[in-house]
Scaffold this active site. Structure first.
Site, short mmCIF file in Angstrom:
data_model
loop_
_atom_site.label_atom_id
_atom_site.label_comp_id
_atom_site.label_asym_id
_atom_site.label_seq_id
_atom_site.Cartn_x
_atom_site.Cartn_y
_atom_site.Cartn_z
N HIS A 85 27.30 15.89 11.17
CA HIS A 85 27.32 16.91 10.54
C HIS A 85 28.74 17.05 9.78
CE1 HIS A 85 25.91 21.09 9.20
NE2 HIS A 85 26.99 21.37 9.60
N ALA A 134 24.65 18.14 4.29
CA ALA A 134 24.20 18.76 5.76
C ALA A 134 24.13 20.09 5.63
CB ALA A 134 25.51 18.31 6.46
N TRP A 187 30.20 27.24 8.07
CA TRP A 187 30.69 28.07 9.24
C TRP A 187 31.44 27.43 10.12
CZ3 TRP A 187 29.84 28.12 14.55
CH2 TRP A 187 29.79 29.39 15.06
N SER A 216 27.08 22.76 4.68
CA SER A 216 26.31 23.37 5.83
C SER A 216 25.78 24.67 5.50
CB SER A 216 27.40 23.47 7.14
OG SER A 216 26.70 23.78 8.06
N THR A 217 26.30 25.72 6.08
CA THR A 217 25.98 27.18 5.31
C THR A 217 26.66 27.20 3.96
OG1 THR A 217 26.72 27.97 7.62
CG2 THR A 217 26.94 29.61 5.68
N ASP A 238 22.60 14.10 12.36
CA ASP A 238 23.29 15.43 12.33
C ASP A 238 22.72 16.04 13.31
OD1 ASP A 238 23.76 18.19 11.69
OD2 ASP A 238 23.84 17.59 9.63
#
Length: 274
Positions: free
Chosen positions: A254, A120, A29, A95-96, A225
């Site tokens: 991150h 991450a 994101w 991530s997302t 992160d």
């Protein structure tokens, strides 16, 4: 532009380069498939077929009003894999996108999947609850939503200029190119999709999804992160996965697929070929 239309009429843009075993990349994101450029080029040049899509409401995909939740994200990813008839695929999510990969495999099964890597990533659960006391307070994510709704142009500069890439750490050398590229990708997408997506990545509980996944999964996480804090994410996901392996990166931020692409790419290649 190559797109696939989902069952609810959303056009999902994707890139599809090369030939060989497919590697499918799911972005974070509020970015786009472009965030995987360093990985797409590397793995294509190592004999793989590489695919990356723009999540609904992000990048070049349809800026629709609804469906900005993990189930729809997973179903959209399934639409891409089925449209391209991908088999023996390796799914990589940042991530997302790591949450998207986990929900996709748990929801749609492993018939098309060989391995996965989550980098991450947001699982198991980001927000603080009674069952997840190490999570971040909901007020943190409410603040994100307020900034997206009121001045996301500034917010989308401040995030990469600071915590996303760790450029706010003492001695860090900020790359203006990385900051501007992050801003560019974010501003391509829909404010509504990004606003709703904050709830999707922060409040979705992936605990049961992780338990269902039996293919090998590499969990890669930096211990510095500042976006998805290490202690409440990577180690917990690795424990919940039946066939998970945790790889911890000391001092990495991150956005380590960009800032440390040489190391991340080499470790992913070793995992895929292993």
């Amino acid at each position: 532009m190559p797109t696939v239309t989902t069952s609810d009429g959303v056009e999902i843009f994707y890139k599809d380069w090369g030939s060989g075993q497919p590697i499918v990349f799911s972005h974070g994101w509020p970015l786009s498939a472009d965030d995987w450029d360093a990985q797409m080029m590397f793995f294509r040049n190592h004999g793989f077929r590489v695919i990356a899509h723009d999540r609904r409401g992000h990048g070049r995909s349809s800026q629709v009003d609804d469906g900005h939740d993990m189930d729809h994200y997973a179903d959209d990813l399934a639409a891409v894999t089925e449209h391209l008839d991908l088999k023996d695929a390796v799914h990589v999510g940042h991530s997302t996108g790591g949450g998207e990969v986990v929900r996709y495999i748990a929801r749609h099964g492993e018939d098309r999947v060989a391995k996965a890597a989550i980098i991450a990533a947001v699982p198991p659960l980001m927000v603080r609850t009674e069952a997840n006391p190490g999570g971040l307070p909901k007020e943190v994510f409410d603040g994100f939503q307020q900034q997206v709704a009121t001045n996301r142009a500034q917010f989308y500069h401040d995030v990469p200029a600071g915590p996303f890439y760790g450029y706010n750490r003492d001695g860090a050398e900020a790359s203006q190119g990385n900051i501007l590229n992050w801003w560019r990708q974010g501003m391509m997408g829909s404010a509504k999709a990004h606003y709703d997506g904050i709830v999707a990545f922060s409040q979705t509980d992936f605990t049961e999804d992780l338990k269902k996944i039996t293919v090998p999964v590499l969990v890669m996480h930096g211990d510095d992160d500042q976006i998805v804090p290490y202690a409440d994410s990577g180690p917990l996901s690795a424990k919940l996965l039946p066939n998970g392996t945790l790889k911890t990166y000391e001092g990495f931020p991150h956005g380590m697929p960009t800032t440390h692409s040489d190391i991340i790419n080499a470790d992913l290649l070793a995992f895929i070929r292993g």
